[in-house]
Scaffold this active site. Structure first.
Site, PDB file in Angstrom:
ATOM      1  N   CYS A   1     -33.278  49.464 -31.037  1.00  0.00           N
ATOM      2  CA  CYS A   1     -32.954  48.092 -30.189  1.00  0.00           C
ATOM      3  C   CYS A   1     -34.102  47.251 -29.978  1.00  0.00           C
ATOM      4  CB  CYS A   1     -32.576  48.678 -28.834  1.00  0.00           C
ATOM      5  SG  CYS A   1     -32.263  47.645 -27.410  1.00  0.00           S
TER       6      CYS A   1
ATOM      7  N   CYS B   1     -35.041  46.520 -26.383  1.00  0.00           N
ATOM      8  CA  CYS B   1     -35.663  47.629 -25.948  1.00  0.00           C
ATOM      9  C   CYS B   1     -37.142  47.640 -26.137  1.00  0.00           C
ATOM     10  CB  CYS B   1     -34.778  48.612 -26.384  1.00  0.00           C
ATOM     11  SG  CYS B   1     -33.297  48.939 -25.889  1.00  0.00           S
TER      12      CYS B   1
END
Length: 103
Positions: A31, A34
């Site tokens: 991600c 993230c």
């Protein structure tokens, strides 16, 4: 103190039974947002050590917890106080927004 890796095995002790608020970061290695928020989470873990516990839950490894808390997008940050979810942020956010969540 660095972030604590949270799993279904230690979730109750690390999060639900914590004497201090717990900021939990639901994330995944693939991600992009993230990865962008990770250094901010790490900074907060160091700066708030002793007053706020910071935990990380990898949604790929801990699908059961992700499902339990209805995590549909990552990163998702949840704040637990007294074993209950009190606040939530979804997506990349600047440090100020995260600090406002835990203060």
């Amino acid at each position: 103190m660095a972030e604590t890796v949270i799993t279904k095995e230690n979730f109750e002790n690390e999060v639900l039974k914590s004497d201090i608020p717990v900021l939990v970061d639901f994330w995944a290695s693939w991600c992009g947002p993230c990865k962008m928020i990770a250094p901010i989470i790490e900074e907060i873990a160091k700066e708030y050590a002793g007053t706020v516990k910071v935990g990380k839950i990898n949604v790929d490894d801990q699908q059961e917890l992700a499902i339990k808390f209805g995590i549909a997008s990552i990163p998702t940050l949840l704040v637990f106080r007294g074993g209950e979810v009190t606040d939530k942020l979804v997506g990349y956010r600047p440090k100020e927004d995260i600090e406002a969540l835990i203060n």
